[in-house]
Motif scaffolding. Structure first.
Motif, PDB file in Angstrom:
ATOM      1  N   GLU A 119       0.872  -1.171   0.000  1.00 16.71           N
ATOM      2  CA  GLU A 119       0.000   0.000   0.000  1.00 16.71           C
ATOM      3  C   GLU A 119       0.910   1.222   0.000  1.00 16.71           C
ATOM      4  OE1 GLU A 119      -2.751   0.011   3.214  1.00 16.71           O
ATOM      5  OE2 GLU A 119      -3.939  -1.648   2.426  1.00 16.71           O
ATOM      6  N   ARG A 120       0.609   2.162  -0.898  1.00 22.64           N
ATOM      7  CA  ARG A 120       1.463   3.344  -0.988  1.00 22.64           C
ATOM      8  C   ARG A 120       0.627   4.602  -1.176  1.00 22.64           C
ATOM      9  NH1 ARG A 120       5.554   0.031  -3.926  1.00 22.64           N
ATOM     10  NH2 ARG A 120       7.240  -0.245  -2.432  1.00 22.64           N
ATOM     11  N   GLU A 121       1.200   5.689  -0.714  1.00 26.87           N
ATOM     12  CA  GLU A 121       0.668   7.024  -0.985  1.00 26.87           C
ATOM     13  C   GLU A 121       1.801   7.797  -1.635  1.00 26.87           C
ATOM     14  OE1 GLU A 121      -0.205  10.720   1.829  1.00 26.87           O
ATOM     15  OE2 GLU A 121      -1.711   9.136   2.080  1.00 26.87           O
ATOM     16  N   ALA A 122       1.539   8.353  -2.810  1.00 25.28           N
ATOM     17  CA  ALA A 122       2.602   9.027  -3.553  1.00 25.28           C
ATOM     18  C   ALA A 122       2.094  10.329  -4.153  1.00 25.28           C
ATOM     19  CB  ALA A 122       3.131   8.120  -4.659  1.00 25.28           C
ATOM     20  N   THR A 123       3.009  11.264  -4.324  1.00 28.32           N
ATOM     21  CA  THR A 123       2.717  12.523  -5.002  1.00 28.32           C
ATOM     22  C   THR A 123       3.316  12.462  -6.399  1.00 28.32           C
ATOM     23  OG1 THR A 123       2.749  13.737  -2.910  1.00 28.32           O
ATOM     24  CG2 THR A 123       2.989  15.026  -4.933  1.00 28.32           C
ATOM     25  N   LEU A 124       2.490  12.750  -7.410  1.00 26.85           N
ATOM     26  CA  LEU A 124       2.934  12.711  -8.799  1.00 26.85           C
ATOM     27  C   LEU A 124       3.103  14.134  -9.320  1.00 26.85           C
ATOM     28  CD1 LEU A 124       0.466   9.993 -10.197  1.00 26.85           C
ATOM     29  CD2 LEU A 124       2.571   9.661  -8.878  1.00 26.85           C
ATOM     30  N   ASN A 125       4.279  14.408  -9.861  1.00 25.24           N
ATOM     31  CA  ASN A 125       4.563  15.706 -10.478  1.00 25.24           C
ATOM     32  C   ASN A 125       5.045  15.475 -11.905  1.00 25.24           C
ATOM     33  OD1 ASN A 125       4.225  17.364  -8.035  1.00 25.24           O
ATOM     34  ND2 ASN A 125       6.076  16.326  -7.328  1.00 25.24           N
ATOM     35  N   VAL A 126       4.539  16.251 -12.833  1.00 23.28           N
ATOM     36  CA  VAL A 126       5.008  16.142 -14.215  1.00 23.28           C
ATOM     37  C   VAL A 126       6.263  16.993 -14.374  1.00 23.28           C
ATOM     38  CG1 VAL A 126       4.477  16.565 -16.641  1.00 23.28           C
ATOM     39  CG2 VAL A 126       2.696  15.699 -15.107  1.00 23.28           C
ATOM     40  N   GLU A 127       7.321  16.362 -14.867  1.00 26.49           N
ATOM     41  CA  GLU A 127       8.580  17.052 -15.112  1.00 26.49           C
ATOM     42  C   GLU A 127       8.932  16.923 -16.593  1.00 26.49           C
ATOM     43  OE1 GLU A 127       9.921  18.912 -13.006  1.00 26.49           O
ATOM     44  OE2 GLU A 127       9.102  18.244 -11.081  1.00 26.49           O
ATOM     45  N   LYS A 128       9.942  17.678 -17.003  1.00 27.51           N
ATOM     46  CA  LYS A 128      10.326  17.682 -18.417  1.00 27.51           C
ATOM     47  C   LYS A 128      11.840  17.537 -18.520  1.00 27.51           C
ATOM     48  CE  LYS A 128       8.824  20.205 -22.555  1.00 27.51           C
ATOM     49  NZ  LYS A 128       8.185  21.461 -23.028  1.00 27.51           N
ATOM     50  N   TYR A 129      12.265  16.649 -19.418  1.00 29.51           N
ATOM     51  CA  TYR A 129      13.696  16.437 -19.630  1.00 29.51           C
ATOM     52  C   TYR A 129      13.944  16.262 -21.121  1.00 29.51           C
ATOM     53  CZ  TYR A 129      18.337  14.304 -19.373  1.00 29.51           C
ATOM     54  OH  TYR A 129      19.672  14.019 -19.543  1.00 29.51           O
ATOM     55  N   LYS A 130      14.787  17.140 -21.670  1.00 27.49           N
ATOM     56  CA  LYS A 130      15.103  17.117 -23.102  1.00 27.49           C
ATOM     57  C   LYS A 130      13.833  17.108 -23.960  1.00 27.49           C
ATOM     58  CE  LYS A 130      19.679  15.002 -22.737  1.00 27.49           C
ATOM     59  NZ  LYS A 130      20.573  13.900 -23.159  1.00 27.49           N
ATOM     60  N   GLY A 131      12.893  17.946 -23.555  1.00 29.64           N
ATOM     61  CA  GLY A 131      11.669  18.110 -24.332  1.00 29.64           C
ATOM     62  C   GLY A 131      10.624  17.031 -24.129  1.00 29.64           C
ATOM     63  N   LYS A 132      10.889  16.066 -23.237  1.00 25.30           N
ATOM     64  CA  LYS A 132       9.952  14.967 -22.989  1.00 25.30           C
ATOM     65  C   LYS A 132       9.381  15.071 -21.574  1.00 25.30           C
ATOM     66  CE  LYS A 132      10.979  12.739 -26.884  1.00 25.30           C
ATOM     67  NZ  LYS A 132      10.011  12.530 -27.973  1.00 25.30           N
ATOM     68  N   TYR A 133       8.076  14.846 -21.476  1.00 28.40           N
ATOM     69  CA  TYR A 133       7.431  14.836 -20.167  1.00 28.40           C
ATOM     70  C   TYR A 133       7.543  13.446 -19.532  1.00 28.40           C
ATOM     71  CZ  TYR A 133       5.137  19.165 -21.711  1.00 28.40           C
ATOM     72  OH  TYR A 133       4.875  20.437 -22.164  1.00 28.40           O
ATOM     73  N   TYR A 134       7.669  13.428 -18.216  1.00 30.43           N
ATOM     74  CA  TYR A 134       7.618  12.173 -17.470  1.00 30.43           C
ATOM     75  C   TYR A 134       7.063  12.472 -16.081  1.00 30.43           C
ATOM     76  CZ  TYR A 134      11.779  13.717 -14.909  1.00 30.43           C
ATOM     77  OH  TYR A 134      12.650  14.426 -14.120  1.00 30.43           O
ATOM     78  N   THR A 135       6.668  11.437 -15.370  1.00 28.67           N
ATOM     79  CA  THR A 135       6.094  11.605 -14.041  1.00 28.67           C
ATOM     80  C   THR A 135       7.154  11.382 -12.971  1.00 28.67           C
ATOM     81  OG1 THR A 135       3.983  10.745 -14.858  1.00 28.67           O
ATOM     82  CG2 THR A 135       4.247  10.891 -12.479  1.00 28.67           C
ATOM     83  N   GLU A 136       7.381  12.409 -12.173  1.00 27.07           N
ATOM     84  CA  GLU A 136       8.236  12.261 -10.998  1.00 27.07           C
ATOM     85  C   GLU A 136       7.360  11.741  -9.858  1.00 27.07           C
ATOM     86  OE1 GLU A 136      11.220  15.155  -8.569  1.00 27.07           O
ATOM     87  OE2 GLU A 136       9.094  15.683  -8.555  1.00 27.07           O
ATOM     88  N   VAL A 137       7.822  10.699  -9.197  1.00 24.54           N
ATOM     89  CA  VAL A 137       7.035  10.061  -8.137  1.00 24.54           C
ATOM     90  C   VAL A 137       7.736  10.254  -6.799  1.00 24.54           C
ATOM     91  CG1 VAL A 137       6.000   7.921  -7.315  1.00 24.54           C
ATOM     92  CG2 VAL A 137       6.240   8.331  -9.784  1.00 24.54           C
ATOM     93  N   ILE A 138       7.040  10.873  -5.866  1.00 21.21           N
ATOM     94  CA  ILE A 138       7.555  11.040  -4.504  1.00 21.21           C
ATOM     95  C   ILE A 138       6.693  10.178  -3.588  1.00 21.21           C
ATOM     96  CG2 ILE A 138       8.003  12.652  -2.621  1.00 21.21           C
ATOM     97  CD1 ILE A 138       8.148  14.874  -4.772  1.00 21.21           C
ATOM     98  N   VAL A 139       7.280   9.128  -3.036  1.00 13.70           N
ATOM     99  CA  VAL A 139       6.533   8.215  -2.166  1.00 13.70           C
ATOM    100  C   VAL A 139       6.441   8.822  -0.772  1.00 13.70           C
ATOM    101  CG1 VAL A 139       6.450   5.917  -1.147  1.00 13.70           C
ATOM    102  CG2 VAL A 139       7.235   6.208  -3.507  1.00 13.70           C
ATOM    103  N   ASP A 140       5.214   9.077  -0.331  1.00 17.58           N
ATOM    104  CA  ASP A 140       4.985   9.678   0.984  1.00 17.58           C
ATOM    105  C   ASP A 140       4.789   8.618   2.065  1.00 17.58           C
ATOM    106  OD1 ASP A 140       4.933  12.369  -0.130  1.00 17.58           O
ATOM    107  OD2 ASP A 140       2.996  11.822  -0.977  1.00 17.58           O
ATOM    108  N   THR A 141       4.085   7.555   1.725  1.00 16.56           N
ATOM    109  CA  THR A 141       3.846   6.451   2.656  1.00 16.56           C
ATOM    110  C   THR A 141       4.080   5.144   1.921  1.00 16.56           C
ATOM    111  OG1 THR A 141       2.143   7.738   3.806  1.00 16.56           O
ATOM    112  CG2 THR A 141       2.197   5.374   4.236  1.00 16.56           C
ATOM    113  N   ASP A 142       4.851   4.257   2.525  1.00 11.64           N
ATOM    114  CA  ASP A 142       5.222   2.999   1.862  1.00 11.64           C
ATOM    115  C   ASP A 142       5.047   1.856   2.861  1.00 11.64           C
ATOM    116  OD1 ASP A 142       6.266   0.975   0.379  1.00 11.64           O
ATOM    117  OD2 ASP A 142       8.238   1.866   0.080  1.00 11.64           O
ATOM    118  N   ILE A 143       4.040   1.013   2.626  1.00 13.60           N
ATOM    119  CA  ILE A 143       3.764  -0.099   3.536  1.00 13.60           C
ATOM    120  C   ILE A 143       3.870  -1.409   2.763  1.00 13.60           C
ATOM    121  CG2 ILE A 143       2.081  -1.157   5.093  1.00 13.60           C
ATOM    122  CD1 ILE A 143       0.781   1.627   5.367  1.00 13.60           C
ATOM    123  N   ASP A 144       4.870  -2.211   3.103  1.00 12.48           N
ATOM    124  CA  ASP A 144       4.979  -3.558   2.547  1.00 12.48           C
ATOM    125  C   ASP A 144       4.170  -4.495   3.437  1.00 12.48           C
ATOM    126  OD1 ASP A 144       6.628  -3.079   0.320  1.00 12.48           O
ATOM    127  OD2 ASP A 144       8.388  -2.973   1.603  1.00 12.48           O
TER     128      ASP A 144
END
Length: 235
Positions: A119-144
């Protein structure tokens, strides 16, 4: 061959951002409600769960490449990161980036081949690198979550029964009685009460089960009875 995980959860989008981009987001959601329109490794279905004063709640399901964590960078992406052409996804990704708008995602991910249950809680931010968009993922809560049948049933990723749930335990006993008489020729115990006692002991004591049992184990009588018999042997 790549294993595919099953993810499900909720995305939370800022209400102000939604109001400004309502048609685009609604079209993006509807796109995934058409069965043939889904990402190959990515979102497979979305629906609006709730619209509050502050947020839009989106219920989603997805397929992960090995895991959902490995797939998140493609959820909002462009060019080489995109698994299929989706005009709404491309435009939404652009607007998320331009507005520096984050999306909060809560999800469960399940992949039985690698015994992944998280179970995870994550914040998704759209970033750009060399003209391409990708999703940066910041995991706030991580439960194995400990991988056993009890937890697989408890989290809803598998159907089954838990001994400490009165309703499920009652249903299990009904299932076992039917199972016993249908497969009596294969069962080593001489009567149902002995069989029931052995099965409940097996479910309670075996680490792989830990007080619960997935329905799929019971659906193969031969394999289930072999596992039961092996568990009761004195080493």
């Amino acid at each position: 061959m790549v294993n595919i995980s099953s993810a499900s959860g909720t995305m939370y989008i800022d209400r102000t951002f939604y109001d400004r981009n309502k048609k685009l987001i609604d079209d993006w959601v509807k796109f995934y409600q058409t069965p043939q329109n889904h990402d190959w490794y990515g979102i497979s279905y979305i629906e609006i769960e709730k619209l509050t004063e502050d947020e839009l709640w989106l219920r989603f399901y997805g397929d992960g490449r090995w895991s959902w964590e490995n797939t998140l960078e493609r959820v909002f992406a462009s060019g080489d990161f995109e698994s299929q052409f989706n005009l709404y996804k491309t435009e939404l990704t652009k607007r998320l980036y331009e507005d520096k708008q984050s999306i909060l995602m809560e999800y469960k991910d399940y992949e039985p081949g690698c015994e992944i249950l998280v179970e995870r809680e994550a914040t998704l931010n759209v970033e750009k690198y060399k003209g391409k968009y990708y999703t940066e993922v910041i995991v706030d809560t991580d439960i194995d979550i400990k991988y056993n049948d009890y937890n697989r049933v408890a989290t809803g990723v598998e159907e089954g029964y838990r001994l400490d749930n009165e309703k499920e335990c009652k249903s299990l006993l009904e299932y076992l009685k039917d199972f016993y008489y249908k497969n009596k020729d294969m069962v080593s115990e001489n009567d149902y009460r002995a069989f029931k006692k052995d099965v409940l002991t097996y479910i309670k004591d075996v680490n792989e089960l830990k007080g619960g049992i997935c329905l799929f184990r019971l659906e193969d009588p031969g394999m289930f009875l072999d596992d039961l018999e092996n568990s009761l042997k004195i080493v």
